[in-house]
Motif scaffolding. Structure first.
Motif, PDB file in Angstrom:
ATOM      1  N   THR A 111      -5.705   0.769   9.293  1.00 60.67           N
ATOM      2  CA  THR A 111      -6.208  -0.514   9.776  1.00 60.67           C
ATOM      3  C   THR A 111      -5.221  -1.084  10.773  1.00 60.67           C
ATOM      4  O   THR A 111      -4.004  -1.016  10.565  1.00 60.67           O
ATOM      5  CB  THR A 111      -6.363  -1.508   8.609  1.00 60.67           C
ATOM      6  OG1 THR A 111      -7.283  -0.996   7.665  1.00 60.67           O
ATOM      7  CG2 THR A 111      -6.875  -2.851   9.119  1.00 60.67           C
ATOM      8  N   ASP A 159      -8.206  -3.940  -2.484  1.00 60.84           N
ATOM      9  CA  ASP A 159      -7.464  -2.743  -2.862  1.00 60.84           C
ATOM     10  C   ASP A 159      -7.770  -1.648  -1.845  1.00 60.84           C
ATOM     11  O   ASP A 159      -8.781  -1.713  -1.137  1.00 60.84           O
ATOM     12  CB  ASP A 159      -7.868  -2.286  -4.267  1.00 60.84           C
ATOM     13  CG  ASP A 159      -6.939  -1.224  -4.835  1.00 60.84           C
ATOM     14  OD1 ASP A 159      -5.761  -1.176  -4.415  1.00 60.84           O
ATOM     15  OD2 ASP A 159      -7.380  -0.432  -5.698  1.00 60.84           O
ATOM     16  N   GLN A 160      -6.887  -0.663  -1.787  1.00 56.78           N
ATOM     17  CA  GLN A 160      -7.184   0.543  -1.021  1.00 56.78           C
ATOM     18  C   GLN A 160      -7.766   1.547  -2.002  1.00 56.78           C
ATOM     19  O   GLN A 160      -7.050   2.159  -2.789  1.00 56.78           O
ATOM     20  CB  GLN A 160      -5.931   1.104  -0.350  1.00 56.78           C
ATOM     21  CG  GLN A 160      -6.224   2.275   0.570  1.00 56.78           C
ATOM     22  CD  GLN A 160      -5.029   2.671   1.423  1.00 56.78           C
ATOM     23  OE1 GLN A 160      -3.919   2.237   1.172  1.00 56.78           O
ATOM     24  NE2 GLN A 160      -5.257   3.496   2.426  1.00 56.78           N
ATOM     25  N   TYR A 220      -3.897 -10.808   2.696  1.00 59.11           N
ATOM     26  CA  TYR A 220      -4.604 -10.585   3.950  1.00 59.11           C
ATOM     27  C   TYR A 220      -5.508 -11.764   4.309  1.00 59.11           C
ATOM     28  O   TYR A 220      -6.086 -11.794   5.391  1.00 59.11           O
ATOM     29  CB  TYR A 220      -5.448  -9.311   3.857  1.00 59.11           C
ATOM     30  CG  TYR A 220      -4.621  -8.059   3.748  1.00 59.11           C
ATOM     31  CD1 TYR A 220      -3.791  -7.672   4.782  1.00 59.11           C
ATOM     32  CD2 TYR A 220      -4.656  -7.262   2.608  1.00 59.11           C
ATOM     33  CE1 TYR A 220      -3.017  -6.523   4.703  1.00 59.11           C
ATOM     34  CE2 TYR A 220      -3.890  -6.107   2.515  1.00 59.11           C
ATOM     35  CZ  TYR A 220      -3.081  -5.751   3.558  1.00 59.11           C
ATOM     36  OH  TYR A 220      -2.320  -4.611   3.468  1.00 59.11           O
ATOM     37  N   ARG A 258       0.840  -1.198   0.000  1.00 55.88           N
ATOM     38  CA  ARG A 258       0.000   0.000   0.000  1.00 55.88           C
ATOM     39  C   ARG A 258       0.873   1.245   0.000  1.00 55.88           C
ATOM     40  O   ARG A 258       2.001   1.239   0.507  1.00 55.88           O
ATOM     41  CB  ARG A 258      -0.902   0.027   1.240  1.00 55.88           C
ATOM     42  CG  ARG A 258      -1.849  -1.169   1.372  1.00 55.88           C
ATOM     43  CD  ARG A 258      -2.954  -1.128   0.346  1.00 55.88           C
ATOM     44  NE  ARG A 258      -3.900  -2.226   0.519  1.00 55.88           N
ATOM     45  CZ  ARG A 258      -4.173  -3.129  -0.411  1.00 55.88           C
ATOM     46  NH1 ARG A 258      -3.540  -3.085  -1.576  1.00 55.88           N
ATOM     47  NH2 ARG A 258      -5.075  -4.078  -0.192  1.00 55.88           N
ATOM     48  N   GLU A 314     -10.927  -2.388   6.729  1.00 62.09           N
ATOM     49  CA  GLU A 314      -9.593  -2.549   6.160  1.00 62.09           C
ATOM     50  C   GLU A 314      -9.366  -1.512   5.059  1.00 62.09           C
ATOM     51  O   GLU A 314     -10.276  -1.150   4.321  1.00 62.09           O
ATOM     52  CB  GLU A 314      -9.411  -3.952   5.581  1.00 62.09           C
ATOM     53  CG  GLU A 314      -9.509  -5.072   6.598  1.00 62.09           C
ATOM     54  CD  GLU A 314      -9.240  -6.426   5.971  1.00 62.09           C
ATOM     55  OE1 GLU A 314      -8.190  -6.587   5.327  1.00 62.09           O
ATOM     56  OE2 GLU A 314     -10.090  -7.330   6.137  1.00 62.09           O
ATOM     57  N   CYS A 315      -8.147  -1.048   4.974  1.00 61.37           N
ATOM     58  CA  CYS A 315      -7.690  -0.157   3.903  1.00 61.37           C
ATOM     59  C   CYS A 315      -8.569   1.090   3.747  1.00 61.37           C
ATOM     60  O   CYS A 315      -9.154   1.327   2.679  1.00 61.37           O
ATOM     61  CB  CYS A 315      -7.611  -0.906   2.571  1.00 61.37           C
ATOM     62  SG  CYS A 315      -6.485  -2.309   2.593  1.00 61.37           S
ATOM     63  N   SER A 366      -9.735   4.945   3.157  1.00 55.58           N
ATOM     64  CA  SER A 366      -9.274   6.064   2.330  1.00 55.58           C
ATOM     65  C   SER A 366     -10.200   7.243   2.577  1.00 55.58           C
ATOM     66  O   SER A 366     -11.420   7.149   2.368  1.00 55.58           O
ATOM     67  CB  SER A 366      -9.283   5.669   0.853  1.00 55.58           C
ATOM     68  OG  SER A 366      -8.760   6.701   0.045  1.00 55.58           O
ATOM     69  N   THR A 410       4.528  -0.937   8.279  1.00 52.96           N
ATOM     70  CA  THR A 410       4.037   0.338   7.760  1.00 52.96           C
ATOM     71  C   THR A 410       4.927   1.467   8.250  1.00 52.96           C
ATOM     72  O   THR A 410       5.233   1.551   9.439  1.00 52.96           O
ATOM     73  CB  THR A 410       2.583   0.577   8.193  1.00 52.96           C
ATOM     74  OG1 THR A 410       1.737  -0.395   7.569  1.00 52.96           O
ATOM     75  CG2 THR A 410       2.112   1.960   7.792  1.00 52.96           C
ATOM     76  N   TRP A 444      -1.725  -1.242   8.592  1.00 52.33           N
ATOM     77  CA  TRP A 444      -1.526  -0.988   7.168  1.00 52.33           C
ATOM     78  C   TRP A 444      -2.541   0.044   6.678  1.00 52.33           C
ATOM     79  O   TRP A 444      -3.514   0.364   7.337  1.00 52.33           O
ATOM     80  CB  TRP A 444      -1.631  -2.279   6.351  1.00 52.33           C
ATOM     81  CG  TRP A 444      -2.964  -2.969   6.314  1.00 52.33           C
ATOM     82  CD1 TRP A 444      -3.988  -2.745   5.444  1.00 52.33           C
ATOM     83  CD2 TRP A 444      -3.406  -4.048   7.166  1.00 52.33           C
ATOM     84  NE1 TRP A 444      -5.033  -3.593   5.695  1.00 52.33           N
ATOM     85  CE2 TRP A 444      -4.695  -4.418   6.725  1.00 52.33           C
ATOM     86  CE3 TRP A 444      -2.824  -4.744   8.238  1.00 52.33           C
ATOM     87  CZ2 TRP A 444      -5.424  -5.439   7.339  1.00 52.33           C
ATOM     88  CZ3 TRP A 444      -3.554  -5.759   8.836  1.00 52.33           C
ATOM     89  CH2 TRP A 444      -4.822  -6.094   8.395  1.00 52.33           C
ATOM     90  N   GLY A 445      -2.269   0.572   5.474  1.00 51.22           N
ATOM     91  CA  GLY A 445      -3.207   1.486   4.829  1.00 51.22           C
ATOM     92  C   GLY A 445      -3.354   2.831   5.503  1.00 51.22           C
ATOM     93  O   GLY A 445      -4.461   3.364   5.612  1.00 51.22           O
TER      94      GLY A 445
END
Length: 339
Positions: free
Chosen positions: A213, A288-289, A156, A135, A240-241, A243, A165, A199-200
């Motif tokens: 996340t 995907d993010q 994942y 990511r 998760e992920c 945006s 991260t 992550w993300g």
């Protein structure tokens, strides 16, 4: 015909052949240069990719051919039109306000090279980290950068995966190699565990508040973090992920809705003020993010059902409408807003 006349005719023919051959060679070189610059079945323009060009979508070109894996862009108003390519290979990328980040896997031992780019795609800084590219994000101001790699596992869906991260403040130069040490409050209580993974990460407009996340104990959570105070607090489970939307009021995220490995995730939008979740009209599983095309639409990479490629799709952020194929043979999108 006299000997002199024959000689003049031969010279003229030779000159004509030379000019014709030279023109052919120059045209051939020009065609070859265009292909080397990233020509694809979708067409390629010769304009240089810049990260400060308004009204464009930046992405990773996944069209078969010499341009595969290159950074590319298309006009937001015509995303299915000819693409410009930047000649830079990336496995994951993102850009905002003239600053870009390009993640590339190199070497036989899994390692990711994180390259910070200026508006003209010149390298500003490079960081080597362990694992596979996963990511990448740049804050709206271009100041705060974040990236995630898989240091163990590659999905994942695996129980044994582990991530790393990192955060880079481009203004101060401060690099936080791993954010796992950040003090975490989970469900209102201070929490410590050896299996914590983040992550993300994505930053808000103040370049301090961030969303990410966290996974621990087999569950995932949305966290809100404070970079300067170095704290993080969970807001909601099974997120998760994330945006963040352009106005900072919502996040689009992927939610685990199925235990099956074939269709585990669905895209949702969360209202941060009420924590109300809205499922989006995209019914395919999206790993995907996602990003925001504008305040009303999200875009994301989607694997084809055949598994032989990626495309970028878009869908309304309010749960209405239907998914739309935005950019064929593309992944890892980010939007450079118009003037």
């Amino acid at each position: 015909m006299t000997t002199r006349l024959r000689l003049l005719v031969l010279v003229a023919v030779a000159l004509a052949l030379t000019v014709g051959l030279t023109g052919y060679v120059l045209r051939s070189r020009g065609d070859a240069s265009a292909v080397a610059a990233g020509g694809s079945s979708h067409g390629s323009s010769h304009g240089q990719v810049r990260l400060d060009a308004p009204g464009r979508i930046l992405f990773r070109d996944t069209a078969p051919g010499p341009g595969f894996g290159q950074l590319a862009s298309v006009p937001t108003a015509r995303p299915d039109g000819p693409r410009s390519t930047g000649g830079l290979l990336c496995d994951r990328l993102y850009a905002a306000r003239g600053t870009g980040i390009c993640l590339q896997r190199k070497g036989p031992v899994p390692a990711t090279y994180v390259t910070v780019l200026d508006s003209g795609l010149h390298q500003v800084r490079q960081v080597r980290t362990a694992g596979f590219p996963n990511r990448a994000r740049v804050s709206a101001s271009g100041r705060m950068l974040s990236w995630t790699t898989f240091v163990q596992g590659d999905s994942y869906l695996r129980d044994d995966f582990s991530t790393r991260t990192s955060i880079l403040d481009t203004r101060t130069g401060r690099l936080t190699d791993s954010i796992e040490s950040i003090p975490l409050t989970l469900n209102g209580h201070a929490y410590h565990a050896s299996d914590v993974n983040y992550w993300g990460v994505g930053f808000a407009a103040d370049d301090n508040t961030f969303y990410a996340t966290v996974r621990t104990g087999g569950s995932t959570y949305l966290v809100r973090g404070d970079y300067r105070r170095w704290t993080a607090r969970t807001l909601l489970s099974n997120v998760e992920c994330p945006s963040l939307s352009p106005d900072g009021t919502r996040v689009v995220f992927k939610k685990r809705v199925n235990a099956s490995a074939n269709r585990p995730w669905r895209l949702y939008v969360l209202d941060l003020a009420t924590l109300t979740e809205t499922p989006l009209a995209e019914l395919h599983s999206i790993d995907d993010q996602a990003a925001w095309l504008d305040g009303h639409t999200v875009l994301y990479g989607r694997v084809r059902p055949s598994g032989d490629g990626w495309d970028v799709w878009s869908v309304p952020a309010d749960g209405s409408g239907t998914p739309r194929l935005l950019i064929p043979d593309a992944s890892s999108p980010s939007v450079q807003p118009g003037p």
